[in-house]
Design a protein around this motif. Structure first.
Motif, PDB file in Angstrom:
ATOM      1  N   LEU A  20      -5.317  -6.413   1.216  1.00  0.00           N
ATOM      2  CA  LEU A  20      -4.957  -5.185   0.504  1.00  0.00           C
ATOM      3  C   LEU A  20      -5.800  -5.040  -0.764  1.00  0.00           C
ATOM      4  CD1 LEU A  20      -3.131  -2.695   0.335  1.00  0.00           C
ATOM      5  CD2 LEU A  20      -1.474  -4.098  -0.924  1.00  0.00           C
ATOM      6  N   GLY A  21      -6.103  -6.158  -1.429  1.00  0.00           N
ATOM      7  CA  GLY A  21      -6.975  -6.103  -2.596  1.00  0.00           C
ATOM      8  C   GLY A  21      -8.352  -5.567  -2.260  1.00  0.00           C
ATOM      9  N   SER A  22      -8.861  -5.905  -1.075  1.00  0.00           N
ATOM     10  CA  SER A  22     -10.178  -5.421  -0.658  1.00  0.00           C
ATOM     11  C   SER A  22     -10.146  -3.951  -0.255  1.00  0.00           C
ATOM     12  CB  SER A  22     -10.702  -6.269   0.506  1.00  0.00           C
ATOM     13  OG  SER A  22     -10.978  -7.585   0.075  1.00  0.00           O
ATOM     14  N   LEU A  23      -9.007  -3.472   0.237  1.00  0.00           N
ATOM     15  CA  LEU A  23      -8.866  -2.060   0.582  1.00  0.00           C
ATOM     16  C   LEU A  23      -8.602  -1.187  -0.640  1.00  0.00           C
ATOM     17  CD1 LEU A  23      -6.568  -2.046   3.765  1.00  0.00           C
ATOM     18  CD2 LEU A  23      -8.946  -1.315   3.648  1.00  0.00           C
ATOM     19  N   TYR A  24      -8.095  -1.787  -1.688  1.00  0.00           N
ATOM     20  CA  TYR A  24      -7.463  -1.038  -2.763  1.00  0.00           C
ATOM     21  C   TYR A  24      -8.361   0.032  -3.385  1.00  0.00           C
ATOM     22  CZ  TYR A  24      -4.847  -0.013  -6.997  1.00  0.00           C
ATOM     23  OH  TYR A  24      -4.176   0.644  -8.008  1.00  0.00           O
ATOM     24  N   LEU A  25      -9.589  -0.328  -3.725  1.00  0.00           N
ATOM     25  CA  LEU A  25     -10.483   0.617  -4.409  1.00  0.00           C
ATOM     26  C   LEU A  25     -11.389   1.376  -3.453  1.00  0.00           C
ATOM     27  CD1 LEU A  25     -11.448  -1.573  -7.493  1.00  0.00           C
ATOM     28  CD2 LEU A  25      -9.847   0.351  -7.434  1.00  0.00           C
ATOM     29  N   GLY A  26     -11.335   1.033  -2.163  1.00  0.00           N
ATOM     30  CA  GLY A  26     -12.104   1.779  -1.179  1.00  0.00           C
ATOM     31  C   GLY A  26     -13.438   1.162  -0.821  1.00  0.00           C
ATOM     32  N   ASP A  27     -13.692  -0.079  -1.253  1.00  0.00           N
ATOM     33  CA  ASP A  27     -14.976  -0.690  -0.901  1.00  0.00           C
ATOM     34  C   ASP A  27     -15.024  -1.044   0.577  1.00  0.00           C
ATOM     35  OD1 ASP A  27     -17.566  -1.818  -1.904  1.00  0.00           O
ATOM     36  OD2 ASP A  27     -16.731  -3.626  -1.006  1.00  0.00           O
ATOM     37  N   LEU A  28     -13.914  -1.491   1.133  1.00  0.00           N
ATOM     38  CA  LEU A  28     -13.819  -1.746   2.562  1.00  0.00           C
ATOM     39  C   LEU A  28     -12.903  -0.712   3.199  1.00  0.00           C
ATOM     40  CD1 LEU A  28     -13.530  -5.606   3.104  1.00  0.00           C
ATOM     41  CD2 LEU A  28     -15.491  -4.121   3.510  1.00  0.00           C
ATOM     42  N   SER A  29     -13.147  -0.413   4.445  1.00  0.00           N
ATOM     43  CA  SER A  29     -12.329   0.556   5.162  1.00  0.00           C
ATOM     44  C   SER A  29     -11.312  -0.150   6.039  1.00  0.00           C
ATOM     45  CB  SER A  29     -13.222   1.447   6.032  1.00  0.00           C
ATOM     46  OG  SER A  29     -13.774   0.693   7.102  1.00  0.00           O
ATOM     47  N   VAL A  30     -10.284   0.588   6.425  1.00  0.00           N
ATOM     48  CA  VAL A  30      -9.292   0.061   7.356  1.00  0.00           C
ATOM     49  C   VAL A  30      -9.966  -0.330   8.668  1.00  0.00           C
ATOM     50  CG1 VAL A  30      -7.206   0.624   8.664  1.00  0.00           C
ATOM     51  CG2 VAL A  30      -7.453   1.429   6.305  1.00  0.00           C
ATOM     52  N   ARG A  31     -10.890   0.478   9.124  1.00  0.00           N
ATOM     53  CA  ARG A  31     -11.574   0.196  10.385  1.00  0.00           C
ATOM     54  C   ARG A  31     -12.370  -1.113  10.299  1.00  0.00           C
ATOM     55  NH1 ARG A  31     -12.204   5.809   9.669  1.00  0.00           N
ATOM     56  NH2 ARG A  31     -11.214   7.080  11.312  1.00  0.00           N
ATOM     57  N   THR A  32     -13.047  -1.337   9.157  1.00  0.00           N
ATOM     58  CA  THR A  32     -13.841  -2.563   9.012  1.00  0.00           C
ATOM     59  C   THR A  32     -12.946  -3.791   9.002  1.00  0.00           C
ATOM     60  OG1 THR A  32     -15.588  -1.404   7.798  1.00  0.00           O
ATOM     61  CG2 THR A  32     -15.454  -3.786   7.519  1.00  0.00           C
ATOM     62  N   LEU A  33     -11.839  -3.733   8.292  1.00  0.00           N
ATOM     63  CA  LEU A  33     -10.935  -4.879   8.261  1.00  0.00           C
ATOM     64  C   LEU A  33     -10.325  -5.135   9.633  1.00  0.00           C
ATOM     65  CD1 LEU A  33      -9.034  -4.746   4.849  1.00  0.00           C
ATOM     66  CD2 LEU A  33     -10.755  -6.374   5.608  1.00  0.00           C
ATOM     67  N   HIS A  34     -10.047  -4.075  10.368  1.00  0.00           N
ATOM     68  CA  HIS A  34      -9.523  -4.242  11.726  1.00  0.00           C
ATOM     69  C   HIS A  34     -10.571  -4.908  12.608  1.00  0.00           C
ATOM     70  CE1 HIS A  34      -8.410  -2.806  15.873  1.00  0.00           C
ATOM     71  NE2 HIS A  34      -7.261  -3.313  15.461  1.00  0.00           N
ATOM     72  N   ALA A  35     -11.821  -4.462  12.500  1.00  0.00           N
ATOM     73  CA  ALA A  35     -12.893  -5.065  13.289  1.00  0.00           C
ATOM     74  C   ALA A  35     -13.088  -6.537  12.936  1.00  0.00           C
ATOM     75  CB  ALA A  35     -14.195  -4.291  13.077  1.00  0.00           C
ATOM     76  N   ALA A  36     -12.793  -6.888  11.679  1.00  0.00           N
ATOM     77  CA  ALA A  36     -12.933  -8.274  11.230  1.00  0.00           C
ATOM     78  C   ALA A  36     -11.737  -9.134  11.607  1.00  0.00           C
ATOM     79  CB  ALA A  36     -13.127  -8.305   9.711  1.00  0.00           C
ATOM     80  N   LYS A  79      -3.774  -8.274  11.159  1.00  0.00           N
ATOM     81  CA  LYS A  79      -2.653  -8.852  11.894  1.00  0.00           C
ATOM     82  C   LYS A  79      -2.453  -8.121  13.208  1.00  0.00           C
ATOM     83  CE  LYS A  79      -2.069 -11.523   8.324  1.00  0.00           C
ATOM     84  NZ  LYS A  79      -2.443 -12.941   8.386  1.00  0.00           N
ATOM     85  N   ASP A  80      -1.253  -7.570  13.437  1.00  0.00           N
ATOM     86  CA  ASP A  80      -0.938  -6.920  14.708  1.00  0.00           C
ATOM     87  C   ASP A  80      -1.066  -5.399  14.651  1.00  0.00           C
ATOM     88  OD1 ASP A  80      -0.373  -9.372  15.927  1.00  0.00           O
ATOM     89  OD2 ASP A  80       1.690  -9.351  15.178  1.00  0.00           O
ATOM     90  N   THR A  81      -1.741  -4.871  13.666  1.00  0.00           N
ATOM     91  CA  THR A  81      -1.946  -3.426  13.590  1.00  0.00           C
ATOM     92  C   THR A  81      -2.716  -2.949  14.823  1.00  0.00           C
ATOM     93  OG1 THR A  81      -2.038  -3.565  11.176  1.00  0.00           O
ATOM     94  CG2 THR A  81      -2.865  -1.542  12.184  1.00  0.00           C
ATOM     95  N   THR A  82      -2.200  -1.920  15.476  1.00  0.00           N
ATOM     96  CA  THR A  82      -2.846  -1.436  16.694  1.00  0.00           C
ATOM     97  C   THR A  82      -4.046  -0.558  16.364  1.00  0.00           C
ATOM     98  OG1 THR A  82      -1.521   0.584  16.854  1.00  0.00           O
ATOM     99  CG2 THR A  82      -0.593  -1.424  17.826  1.00  0.00           C
ATOM    100  N   ALA A  83      -4.937  -0.401  17.347  1.00  0.00           N
ATOM    101  CA  ALA A  83      -6.114   0.440  17.147  1.00  0.00           C
ATOM    102  C   ALA A  83      -5.709   1.884  16.888  1.00  0.00           C
ATOM    103  CB  ALA A  83      -7.027   0.353  18.367  1.00  0.00           C
ATOM    104  N   ALA A  84      -4.650   2.351  17.561  1.00  0.00           N
ATOM    105  CA  ALA A  84      -4.195   3.727  17.354  1.00  0.00           C
ATOM    106  C   ALA A  84      -3.680   3.914  15.925  1.00  0.00           C
ATOM    107  CB  ALA A  84      -3.100   4.076  18.366  1.00  0.00           C
ATOM    108  N   ASP A  85      -2.942   2.914  15.425  1.00  0.00           N
ATOM    109  CA  ASP A  85      -2.438   3.008  14.056  1.00  0.00           C
ATOM    110  C   ASP A  85      -3.574   2.926  13.041  1.00  0.00           C
ATOM    111  OD1 ASP A  85       0.112   3.314  14.952  1.00  0.00           O
ATOM    112  OD2 ASP A  85       0.848   1.353  14.282  1.00  0.00           O
ATOM    113  N   VAL A  86      -4.605   2.135  13.347  1.00  0.00           N
ATOM    114  CA  VAL A  86      -5.764   2.050  12.453  1.00  0.00           C
ATOM    115  C   VAL A  86      -6.368   3.429  12.240  1.00  0.00           C
ATOM    116  CG1 VAL A  86      -8.157   1.258  12.302  1.00  0.00           C
ATOM    117  CG2 VAL A  86      -6.350  -0.364  12.875  1.00  0.00           C
ATOM    118  N   GLU A  87      -6.552   4.178  13.302  1.00  0.00           N
ATOM    119  CA  GLU A  87      -7.165   5.503  13.185  1.00  0.00           C
ATOM    120  C   GLU A  87      -6.300   6.446  12.362  1.00  0.00           C
ATOM    121  OE1 GLU A  87     -10.269   6.296  14.122  1.00  0.00           O
ATOM    122  OE2 GLU A  87     -10.354   4.150  14.541  1.00  0.00           O
TER     123      GLU A  87
END
Length: 475
Positions: A429-445, A449-457
């Motif tokens: 969450l710290g890496s997402l906080y300011l917008g340097d990383l995206s939700v999609r990038t963290l999901h790809a990495a 956890k168990d966040t689904t691809a549909a929820d990521v989008e």
């Protein structure tokens, strides 16, 4: 996963037997001009930890004045001399070791503000720096004790987050810190002067004037205030930046003037000053002749480009370098030849640790309206749990929710169970906080956890930001 009603101080890790810690403000003696013995010993120990030269008394007093102005709190871990005397190494430690006022662990924290992009402006942040552990006393719980003590104080003080910059990248994730901004080291080839190696597609308005650094105090304050207000990721600055930009601080000798420093300011067409740049020539033995930019702070993009245009026009200069530049710099796109701008290194800069999810997320910028559920893991037990995040007209409302709660989300027809769910660690969450990383990038990495691809989008459309943050400040 816990879900307490408010942030909880972490359990403070114990020190090994024979060690004790003490936290005190940086202090001066009764004369108001010289540093007290504890602060002096602390500063000298910290410099040794970073392999810097020992401070002289004059340098210590100069540094101490700055520590006091920033209201920095010093935490030192000290060896109990009576306990040490019982150890096989105790006599040698007394004979050849440092005096009792010298700690074997150092840690500094103090408060500034962080621009998270939210509508209310920058929010208070607890900054952490000068973290060292004497190599002779490793694996005795020193770092963990100092960090958990600091985070506990920050939680008790109601801070939304803590931030630090690091010398080593593999240490602080376990305490919940995530990389939140990056910096670029750049080299700009200037050719034989303006219009050849360096040419902007359009001439910036206004005029850049050479300036006397010692007269820049007001310009520095107003320029950085405007920059800080407009720049997501910006951290409020410590006094050393003010001193350095006015030539009163020399990194090679803190008690001496920096007589190599030069400066310029951009004057807009309406006569107001839009920013400043400080720089020095690297010496006549450099090939090509090179200018190193120390600081470039602009209130707007035109001032940013105008100050670079001035650097390009300096006589007998063929190259400019800068350590802390934006990862996405408008200068590169403004150049006729973008290849004259080269990124020589990318590095992480600011690391963020969320302490209060509600305060932190409500102070953040958002891309679009919507709602999602946040399931947060916090190994230190400070702010983990389940939350509902609802964004309306660019502002977030964050509420705590019990796991499995299917109650309605305020202002929507959805229940919490219908919302997309983001599952992650407080570090992520710290890496997402300011917008340097995206939700999609963290999901790809594999870090969601168990966040689904549909929820990521669905969540990415709300949470991901259109531009990267930038922090121009080391601490």
């Amino acid at each position: 996963m816990t879900n307490q009603t408010s942030p909880q101080p972490p359990e403070i890790a114990p020190l090994a037997p024979g060690l004790r810690s003490e936290t005190l403000p940086a202090g001066l003696n009764s004369d108001g001009k010289t540093v007290d013995a504890k602060t002096a010993a602390f500063a000298r120990t910290a410099e040794q930890g970073f392999y810097e030269p020992w401070f002289t008394d004059e340098q210590i007093n100069h540094v101490g004045q700055i520590l006091v102005k920033d209201e920095q709190m010093l935490t030192g871990v000290y060896v109990d001399r009576d306990a040490a005397a019982e150890e096989p190494w105790g006599q040698a430690f007394t004979e050849v070791g440092f005096d009792a006022d010298h700690p074997v662990g150092t840690f500094v924290d103090y408060d500034k503000t962080l621009n998270a992009g939210g509508p209310a402006g920058p929010l208070p942040a607890r900054l952490i720096t000068v973290v060292t552990v004497n190599p002779s006393f490793r694996r005795r719980g020193i770092l963990k004790h100092m960090m958990t003590s600091s985070l506990a104080r920050a939680v008790e003080d109601g801070m939304a987050l803590a931030a630090l910059t690091v010398s080593e990248g593999g240490i602080y994730g376990r305490f919940g810190f995530g990389v939140a901004t990056r910096e670029a080291n750049i080299r700009v080839d200037l050719g034989e002067g303006q219009g050849q190696g360096f040419a902007l597609r359009s001439k910036p308005a206004g005029r850049v004037l050479s300036a006397d650094p010692v007269k820049l105090d007001d310009v520095i304050n107003t320029s950085f205030e405007a920059f800080h207000a407009r720049t997501r990721g910006s951290i409020g600055r410590q006094q050393t930046y003010q001193m350095a930009a006015t030539a009163r601080w020399n990194s090679e000798d803190p008690a001496a003037w920096n007589r190599k420093l030069r400066a310029a300011v951009h004057v807009r067409e309406d006569g107001t000053i839009g920013g400043y740049v400080t720089f020095k020539h690297e010496g006549w033995d450099t090939d090509p002749s090179t200018i190193r930019i120390g600081d470039l702070i602009a209130a707007d993009d035109q001032s940013h480009l105008a100050l670079w245009d001035y650097i390009a026009g300096l006589d007998i200069v063929r190259r400019a370098t800068m350590r802390t530049a934006p990862v996405v710099d408008p200068l590169q796109s403004a150049l006729v030849n973008p290849r004259s701008y080269q990124v020589t290194a990318l590095a992480d800069l600011l690391w963020v640790r969320i302490l209060d999810v509600v305060k932190a997320l409500e102070a953040r910028a958002w891309t679009a309206d919507g709602a999602f559920r946040l399931e947060l893991e916090d190994p230190l037990g400070i702010t983990g749990g389940s939350f509902t995040v609802k964004v309306d007209d660019g502002a977030a409302t964050v509420t705590r929710a019990a796991a499995g709660d299917a109650s309605g989300t305020p202002g929507t027809e959805q229940t919490a169970a219908d919302l997309p769910t983001l599952q992650l660690s407080v570090e992520a969450l710290g890496s997402l906080y300011l917008g340097d990383l995206s939700v999609r990038t963290l999901h790809a990495a594999g870090r969601l956890k168990d966040t689904t691809a549909a929820d990521v989008e669905r969540i990415a459309k709300i949470l991901d930001l259109p531009s990267v943050p930038f922090c121009a400040t080391h601490f």
